[in-house]
Design a protein around this motif. Structure first.
Motif, PDB file in Angstrom:
ATOM      1  N   PRO A   5     -14.212   5.795 -21.933  1.00  0.00           N
ATOM      2  CA  PRO A   5     -13.707   4.599 -21.254  1.00  0.00           C
ATOM      3  C   PRO A   5     -12.975   3.603 -22.136  1.00  0.00           C
ATOM      4  O   PRO A   5     -12.360   2.676 -21.604  1.00  0.00           O
ATOM      5  N   TYR A   6     -13.028   3.745 -23.477  1.00  0.00           N
ATOM      6  CA  TYR A   6     -12.355   2.766 -24.337  1.00  0.00           C
ATOM      7  C   TYR A   6     -10.993   3.285 -24.769  1.00  0.00           C
ATOM      8  O   TYR A   6     -10.851   4.468 -25.086  1.00  0.00           O
ATOM      9  N   PRO A   7      -9.963   2.394 -24.777  1.00  0.00           N
ATOM     10  CA  PRO A   7      -9.999   1.002 -24.297  1.00  0.00           C
ATOM     11  C   PRO A   7     -10.018   0.954 -22.771  1.00  0.00           C
ATOM     12  O   PRO A   7      -9.313   1.721 -22.108  1.00  0.00           O
ATOM     13  N   LEU A   8     -10.802   0.046 -22.234  1.00  0.00           N
ATOM     14  CA  LEU A   8     -10.999  -0.023 -20.794  1.00  0.00           C
ATOM     15  C   LEU A   8      -9.725  -0.411 -20.051  1.00  0.00           C
ATOM     16  O   LEU A   8      -9.512   0.011 -18.909  1.00  0.00           O
ATOM     17  N   ALA A   9      -8.890  -1.231 -20.680  1.00  0.00           N
ATOM     18  CA  ALA A   9      -7.644  -1.638 -20.022  1.00  0.00           C
ATOM     19  C   ALA A   9      -6.806  -0.417 -19.657  1.00  0.00           C
ATOM     20  O   ALA A   9      -6.221  -0.345 -18.576  1.00  0.00           O
ATOM     21  N   ALA A  10      -6.747   0.572 -20.547  1.00  0.00           N
ATOM     22  CA  ALA A  10      -5.973   1.780 -20.282  1.00  0.00           C
ATOM     23  C   ALA A  10      -6.743   2.750 -19.398  1.00  0.00           C
ATOM     24  O   ALA A  10      -6.185   3.341 -18.469  1.00  0.00           O
ATOM     25  N   ALA A  11      -8.044   2.897 -19.663  1.00  0.00           N
ATOM     26  CA  ALA A  11      -8.840   3.883 -18.925  1.00  0.00           C
ATOM     27  C   ALA A  11      -8.924   3.558 -17.437  1.00  0.00           C
ATOM     28  O   ALA A  11      -8.914   4.460 -16.591  1.00  0.00           O
ATOM     29  N   LEU A  12      -9.020   2.275 -17.111  1.00  0.00           N
ATOM     30  CA  LEU A  12      -9.208   1.877 -15.714  1.00  0.00           C
ATOM     31  C   LEU A  12      -7.906   1.532 -15.005  1.00  0.00           C
ATOM     32  O   LEU A  12      -7.924   1.162 -13.837  1.00  0.00           O
ATOM     33  N   ASP A  13      -6.787   1.675 -15.704  1.00  0.00           N
ATOM     34  CA  ASP A  13      -5.504   1.224 -15.157  1.00  0.00           C
ATOM     35  C   ASP A  13      -5.122   1.962 -13.877  1.00  0.00           C
ATOM     36  O   ASP A  13      -4.446   1.405 -13.005  1.00  0.00           O
ATOM     37  N   HIS A  14      -5.554   3.231 -13.766  1.00  0.00           N
ATOM     38  CA  HIS A  14      -5.141   4.026 -12.608  1.00  0.00           C
ATOM     39  C   HIS A  14      -6.293   4.268 -11.635  1.00  0.00           C
ATOM     40  O   HIS A  14      -6.222   5.183 -10.811  1.00  0.00           O
ATOM     41  N   VAL A  15      -7.355   3.462 -11.738  1.00  0.00           N
ATOM     42  CA  VAL A  15      -8.476   3.591 -10.803  1.00  0.00           C
ATOM     43  C   VAL A  15      -8.111   2.858  -9.513  1.00  0.00           C
ATOM     44  O   VAL A  15      -7.912   1.637  -9.522  1.00  0.00           O
ATOM     45  N   PRO A  16      -8.000   3.559  -8.385  1.00  0.00           N
ATOM     46  CA  PRO A  16      -7.679   2.874  -7.121  1.00  0.00           C
ATOM     47  C   PRO A  16      -8.738   1.833  -6.784  1.00  0.00           C
ATOM     48  O   PRO A  16      -9.940   2.097  -6.928  1.00  0.00           O
ATOM     49  N   PRO A  17      -8.347   0.640  -6.362  1.00  0.00           N
ATOM     50  CA  PRO A  17      -9.312  -0.450  -6.163  1.00  0.00           C
ATOM     51  C   PRO A  17     -10.339  -0.168  -5.075  1.00  0.00           C
ATOM     52  O   PRO A  17     -11.403  -0.776  -5.062  1.00  0.00           O
ATOM     53  N   GLU A  18     -10.082   0.758  -4.145  1.00  0.00           N
ATOM     54  CA  GLU A  18     -11.021   1.063  -3.069  1.00  0.00           C
ATOM     55  C   GLU A  18     -11.867   2.301  -3.350  1.00  0.00           C
ATOM     56  O   GLU A  18     -12.684   2.695  -2.512  1.00  0.00           O
ATOM     57  N   SER A  19     -11.694   2.926  -4.527  1.00  0.00           N
ATOM     58  CA  SER A  19     -12.355   4.206  -4.789  1.00  0.00           C
ATOM     59  C   SER A  19     -13.848   4.028  -5.052  1.00  0.00           C
ATOM     60  O   SER A  19     -14.303   2.984  -5.520  1.00  0.00           O
ATOM     61  N   ASP A  20     -14.616   5.083  -4.724  1.00  0.00           N
ATOM     62  CA  ASP A  20     -16.039   5.141  -5.052  1.00  0.00           C
ATOM     63  C   ASP A  20     -16.173   5.669  -6.472  1.00  0.00           C
ATOM     64  O   ASP A  20     -15.833   6.827  -6.751  1.00  0.00           O
ATOM     65  N   VAL A  21     -16.676   4.822  -7.373  1.00  0.00           N
ATOM     66  CA  VAL A  21     -16.747   5.171  -8.789  1.00  0.00           C
ATOM     67  C   VAL A  21     -18.194   5.411  -9.182  1.00  0.00           C
ATOM     68  O   VAL A  21     -19.068   4.581  -8.923  1.00  0.00           O
ATOM     69  N   THR A  22     -18.451   6.553  -9.814  1.00  0.00           N
ATOM     70  CA  THR A  22     -19.756   6.831 -10.414  1.00  0.00           C
ATOM     71  C   THR A  22     -19.623   6.720 -11.928  1.00  0.00           C
ATOM     72  O   THR A  22     -18.721   7.321 -12.519  1.00  0.00           O
ATOM     73  N   VAL A  23     -20.502   5.938 -12.533  1.00  0.00           N
ATOM     74  CA  VAL A  23     -20.511   5.751 -13.985  1.00  0.00           C
ATOM     75  C   VAL A  23     -21.721   6.491 -14.539  1.00  0.00           C
ATOM     76  O   VAL A  23     -22.860   6.207 -14.162  1.00  0.00           O
ATOM     77  N   ILE A  24     -21.481   7.453 -15.443  1.00  0.00           N
ATOM     78  CA  ILE A  24     -22.581   8.194 -16.062  1.00  0.00           C
ATOM     79  C   ILE A  24     -23.157   7.344 -17.180  1.00  0.00           C
ATOM     80  O   ILE A  24     -22.470   7.005 -18.137  1.00  0.00           O
TER      81      ILE A  24
END
Length: 407
Positions: A182-201
């Protein structure tokens, strides 16, 4: 091709390397070249401290994050008045963005390199990965990768490798919608759709960073923290200015010298004395800690710990502080059986020694109260479905996720 005449090789160019270079710069009268082997473009910053979101903060106040041994004010002095912009109101201390801490590391390294050059000690950065170390006539020889890999014969080797990237425990590398690191988070999360269901391990500090960063970006979808144990880190308490008087490196050294050995019971005795002097009870503290190590009701525990940020009891503060000061001294002196006793409580110990900051705990609490964030424990498997998304198997059964972040 073999390169000779090098005194020290530092493998890794992150925070640990900066601390070593700063210490070497302070020890005048020495000679010999120094090579730092670091293939990443994020020289001196390591994996966690590159450019990133301001919401991603260092999980400790500046007094705990000085890179200079014996000078806890070094980082605070570098920050100056900038620290006032980032005060955690619950903690009463500044919590600095990781990227700004990375600037501090880079500045400290550059000053150390300049100081060493003035002393006649050249520091060279080799942008290559070290793939192995052998011996040649009693001296270490480092091998580097690439088509033009070289060998470097050195006098001493310092391994400053950091914690590495998260392990791919469920064989998901290369799958679409799987974020392996996930690091850097700014780049890793840039393409995560805002409505998506996200599971964090995971449910440690990295997982907390992911959740807080998603919230800072206005994520609207469901977020699930799923892990085997379902245990969150403790919440850092406000400092009270008290320093341990009995659980100290000096007392540990005295006990070891007097007895010729050190046991876990010796350390427990020191802690009992520390607590008794403050009118507190060891058994009450251990019951609290062991209860927090279970997987039952992490939401209730988080709420209780947020409410206890200003709690006057010293027990958790003493353990948190001495884990970093006394721990490295005491651990190698303990026998294998005592080390095994401590390892059985590793997850609780890590969560206690490296707690999350109150501002992040508050974000988690808000998301939990709204129902957007949930916890799941007993993680067994994560599998790619036939189409898009994943199946997650845990104690609660089977759930789906459109995107998985490895933390």
């Amino acid at each position: 091709m073999r390169v000779r005449a090098m005194d020290i090789a530092i493998v890794g160019g992150g925070a640990a390397a900066v601390g070593l270079l700063d210490a070497l710069a302070g020890r005048t009268g020495r000679t010999g070249a120094i090579n730092v082997f670091e293939p990443s473009a994020q020289l001196w910053r390591g994996r966690p401290y590159g450019p990133d979101l301001d919401a991603v903060r260092v999980n400790a106040p500046p007094a705990n994050m000085s890179i200079r041994a014996g000078d806890s004010g070094h980082y605070s002095a570098w920050l100056g008045t900038r620290s006032t912009e980032y005060v955690d109101e619950l903690l009463g201390e500044p919590l600095i963005p990781r990227a700004l801490y990375g600037d501090y590391l880079a500045h400290t390294a550059e000053k150390a390199v300049a100081s060493l050059a003035e002393q006649g000690r050249q520091v060279r950065v080799v942008a290559a990965r070290v793939t192995g170390i052998d011996r040649a006539g009693g001296r270490p020889v480092l091998r580097t990768d690439g088509a033009h890999g070289q060998e470097y014969e050195v006098g001493q080797v310092a391994l400053c490798l950091g914690g590495g990237v998260p392990q791919d425990l469920y064989g998901l590398a290369g799958q679409p919608d799987f974020i392996a690191d996930p690091y850097p988070l700014a780049a890793a999360l840039d393409h995560v759709p805002p409505e998506s269901d996200v599971t964090v391990i995971g449910s440690g500090l990295t997982a907390v960073d992911v959740v807080v960063s998603l919230a800072a970006r206005g994520h609207q979808g469901r977020i699930t923290l799923v892990s085997r144990g379902g245990v969150l880190p403790f919440v850092r308490q406000r400092a009270n200015g008290r320093r341990p008087r009995h659980v100290t490196t000096e007392r540990v050294a005295q006990l070891h010298q007097a007895q010729g050995r050190l046991t876990l019971d010796d350390l427990i005795s020191l802690l009992r004395t520390e607590l008794a002097e403050a009118g507190e009870d060891f058994d009450t503290l251990t019951a609290e800690l062991l209860g927090a190590g279970g997987a039952a009701d992490p939401v209730r525990r988080l709420r209780e710990q947020l409410a206890a940020v200003d709690d006057p009891h010293i027990g958790r503060r003493v353990l948190q502080q001495t884990a970093h000061t006394v721990g490295p001294c005491a651990w190698p002196l303990l026998g294998a059986s005592d080390q095994g006793r401590l390892r059985r409580h590793l997850r609780t110990a890590v969560g206690l020694a490296s707690p999350m900051v109150p501002m992040n705990a508050s974000v988690l609490m808000r998301l939990l109260d709204s129902g957007q964030l949930t916890f799941a424990s007993g993680l067994r498997a994560i599998e790619r479905t036939g189409g898009r998304g994943f199946r997650v198997r845990d104690d609660d059964g089977v759930r789906t996720a459109s995107l998985v972040v490895n933390a």
